[in-house]
Design an enzyme around this catalytic site. Structure first.
Site, mmCIF file in Angstrom:
data_model
loop_
_atom_site.group_PDB
_atom_site.id
_atom_site.type_symbol
_atom_site.label_atom_id
_atom_site.label_comp_id
_atom_site.label_asym_id
_atom_site.label_seq_id
_atom_site.Cartn_x
_atom_site.Cartn_y
_atom_site.Cartn_z
ATOM 1 N N GLU A 68 4.296 -4.580 7.873
ATOM 2 C CA GLU A 68 3.515 -3.718 8.762
ATOM 3 C C GLU A 68 3.615 -3.378 10.268
ATOM 4 O OE1 GLU A 68 2.744 -5.498 6.145
ATOM 5 O OE2 GLU A 68 0.880 -4.876 5.177
ATOM 6 N N ALA A 125 0.943 -1.151 0.055
ATOM 7 C CA ALA A 125 -0.001 0.122 -0.033
ATOM 8 C C ALA A 125 0.733 1.083 0.032
ATOM 9 C CB ALA A 125 -0.819 0.056 1.278
ATOM 10 N N GLY A 156 0.891 -5.009 0.932
ATOM 11 C CA GLY A 156 -0.141 -5.180 -0.063
ATOM 12 C C GLY A 156 -0.091 -5.709 -1.051
ATOM 13 N N GLU A 165 -0.198 -9.197 -0.487
ATOM 14 C CA GLU A 165 -1.725 -9.404 -0.229
ATOM 15 C C GLU A 165 -2.326 -9.759 -1.569
ATOM 16 O OE1 GLU A 165 -2.390 -5.967 2.501
ATOM 17 O OE2 GLU A 165 -3.369 -7.552 3.640
HETATM 18 N N1 COA Z 1 4.629 3.420 -0.380
HETATM 19 C C1 COA Z 1 4.912 4.688 -0.973
HETATM 20 N N2 COA Z 1 6.055 4.664 -1.605
HETATM 21 C C2 COA Z 1 7.021 3.712 -1.448
HETATM 22 C C3 COA Z 1 6.697 2.313 -1.042
HETATM 23 C C4 COA Z 1 5.276 2.329 -0.399
HETATM 24 N N3 COA Z 1 4.799 1.329 0.108
HETATM 25 N N4 COA Z 1 7.736 1.698 -1.084
HETATM 26 C C5 COA Z 1 8.591 2.316 -1.701
HETATM 27 N N5 COA Z 1 8.051 3.452 -1.866
HETATM 28 C C6 COA Z 1 9.000 4.591 -2.728
HETATM 29 C C7 COA Z 1 10.002 5.209 -1.811
HETATM 30 O O1 COA Z 1 9.401 6.162 -0.882
HETATM 31 C C8 COA Z 1 11.046 5.788 -2.837
HETATM 32 O O2 COA Z 1 10.419 7.126 -3.229
HETATM 33 P P1 COA Z 1 11.449 8.283 -3.624
HETATM 34 O O3 COA Z 1 12.491 7.837 -4.634
HETATM 35 O O4 COA Z 1 10.520 9.292 -4.175
HETATM 36 O O5 COA Z 1 12.163 8.519 -2.336
HETATM 37 C C9 COA Z 1 10.689 4.797 -3.972
HETATM 38 O O6 COA Z 1 9.832 3.936 -3.788
HETATM 39 C C10 COA Z 1 11.903 3.773 -4.114
HETATM 40 O O7 COA Z 1 12.052 3.153 -2.837
HETATM 41 P P2 COA Z 1 13.363 2.938 -1.814
HETATM 42 O O8 COA Z 1 12.998 2.966 -0.583
HETATM 43 O O9 COA Z 1 14.465 4.114 -2.257
HETATM 44 O O10 COA Z 1 14.157 1.795 -2.519
HETATM 45 P P3 COA Z 1 15.080 0.589 -2.024
HETATM 46 O O11 COA Z 1 15.487 -0.402 -2.999
HETATM 47 O O12 COA Z 1 15.929 1.229 -1.041
HETATM 48 O O13 COA Z 1 14.111 -0.367 -1.001
HETATM 49 C C11 COA Z 1 11.857 -1.385 -0.430
HETATM 50 C C12 COA Z 1 12.964 -1.053 -1.406
HETATM 51 C C13 COA Z 1 10.817 -2.134 -0.876
HETATM 52 C C14 COA Z 1 12.569 -2.421 0.606
HETATM 53 C C15 COA Z 1 11.641 -0.145 0.386
HETATM 54 O O14 COA Z 1 11.142 0.673 -0.398
HETATM 55 C C16 COA Z 1 10.528 -0.481 1.549
HETATM 56 O O15 COA Z 1 10.578 -1.006 2.567
HETATM 57 N N6 COA Z 1 9.361 0.020 1.214
HETATM 58 C C17 COA Z 1 8.107 -0.225 2.049
HETATM 59 C C18 COA Z 1 7.472 -1.274 2.273
HETATM 60 C C19 COA Z 1 6.378 -1.580 3.182
HETATM 61 O O16 COA Z 1 6.490 -1.067 4.336
HETATM 62 N N7 COA Z 1 5.137 -1.722 2.611
HETATM 63 C C20 COA Z 1 4.276 -2.004 3.375
HETATM 64 C C21 COA Z 1 3.061 -0.993 3.526
HETATM 65 S S1 COA Z 1 1.677 -1.341 4.128
#
Ligand code: COA
Length: 262
Positions: free
Chosen positions: A136, A68, A113, A116
């Site tokens: 989460e 999400a 998500g 999911e």
């Molecule tokens: N929602 C919104 N934006 C997200 C996102 C999410 N769930 N996951 C990644 N992004 C965005 C980041 O903010 C970043 O945006 P920016 O370039 O404008 O700063 C971009 O996507 C790239 O992500 P980044 O974190 O820089 O990549 P990474 O390779 O270092 O890490 C992940 C990848 C997937 C491990 C990391 O993005 C992450 O942990 N995301 C969140 C996952 C999460 O908590 N999901 C559950 C939501 S309920």
């Protein structure tokens, strides 16, 4: 099939419809627009009798979907969180109710998500670099789009507790052993393997396939529906907690964030 979407792509190739989640710069995070367009794409597919199978994947090489969109989660209150949860659950239930098989081709991260969504599909292929998990807890919340229920039904309560309560992220091979994915393939073979699986499915009678899916899903349907309602209540309650707001607020706008850190 020609409608232009902004957050997903819908492409029909022979008897298979490909839905691609298309926000690669945001790790294909699922926002309200994407949920809406995903739902519309599924409706289009449902009505098209030429489409016999669906494949869902993420644009780019890094992510199926990182879940999400956290910028939207940050704005939720206890009241709007319940609606947010139901909306996602409904779209994923639409995948489950679709009278055609749906394959998730998981290329990279399938988190929150994103996982999911994959769990609502009938088959899951994963590329060897895929990583699956529910982050989460780090956000002070629980999965709210069916994850607490579908992971438990798919891989058992022990796996669900490990991924959701401990927040463990598992790589493709481990996810295979846990029964969360059906097959692991190299990243450059993922599309062709998904296509081959779809072609195999397309050889069966569509009516027989649809009835098989309905019959199998009917085993869990009633309990799943009750569980989804509970998940919505528990998810929404967490939005009255100060800790949730603090944790959600810390994801974006932190200059020193490392991969996976929230
Ligand atoms: N929602 C919104 N934006 C997200 C996102 C999410 N769930 N996951 C990644 N992004 C965005 C980041 O903010 C970043 O945006 P920016 O370039 O404008 O700063 C971009 O996507 C790239 O992500 P980044 O974190 O820089 O990549 P990474 O390779 O270092 O890490 C992940 C990848 C997937 C491990 C990391 O993005 C992450 O942990 N995301 C969140 C996952 C999460 O908590 N999901 C559950 C939501 S309920």
């Amino acid at each position: 099939m020609s409608k232009q979407y902004t957050t997903v792509n819908l492409l029909k190739k022979q008897k298979t419809a490909w839905i691609t989640l298309d926000r690669p710069q945001k790790m294909n995070a699922i926002n309200a627009a994407m949920l809406q367009e995903l739902s519309e794409a599924l409706e289009t597919i449902e009505k098209d009798s030429n489409v016999r199978c669906v494949i869902i994947m993420g644009e780019g090489k890094k992510a199926f979907s990182a879940g999400a969109d956290i910028t939207e989660l940050q704005k939720l209150t206890q009241e709007t969180a319940a609606e947010f949860s139901r909306k996602g659950q409904n779209v994923f239930s639409q995948i489950e109710a679709l009278a055609k098989p749906v394959v998730a081709a998981i290329n990279g991260y399938a988190l929150g998500g994103g996982l999911e969504l994959a769990l609502a599909c009938d088959f899951r292929l994963a590329s060897s670099n895929a990583e699956l998990g529910f982050p989460e807890m780090k956000l002070g919340i629980i999965p709210g789009w069916g994850g607490t229920q579908r992971l438990t039904w798919t891989a058992g309560a022990a796996a669900a507790k490990r991924l959701i309560m401990l927040g463990d992220r598992v790589k493709a091979e481990e996810a295979l052993k846990m029964g969360m994915v059906d097959k692991v393939v190299s990243q450059n073979m993922l599309k062709s393997e998904a296509e081959e699986l779809a072609q195999r499915l397309c050889t069966w009678s569509p009516a027989a396939l649809a009835q098989a899916k309905r019959a199998i899903n009917s085993v869990t349907r009633n309990l799943l529906e009750l569980g989804l309602e509970k998940e919505t209540d528990f998810f929404a309650q967490l939005f009255s907690e100060n800790e949730t707001k603090k944790k959600l607020g810390s994801f974006l706008g932190q200059g020193n964030k490392k991969e996976g850190d929230l």
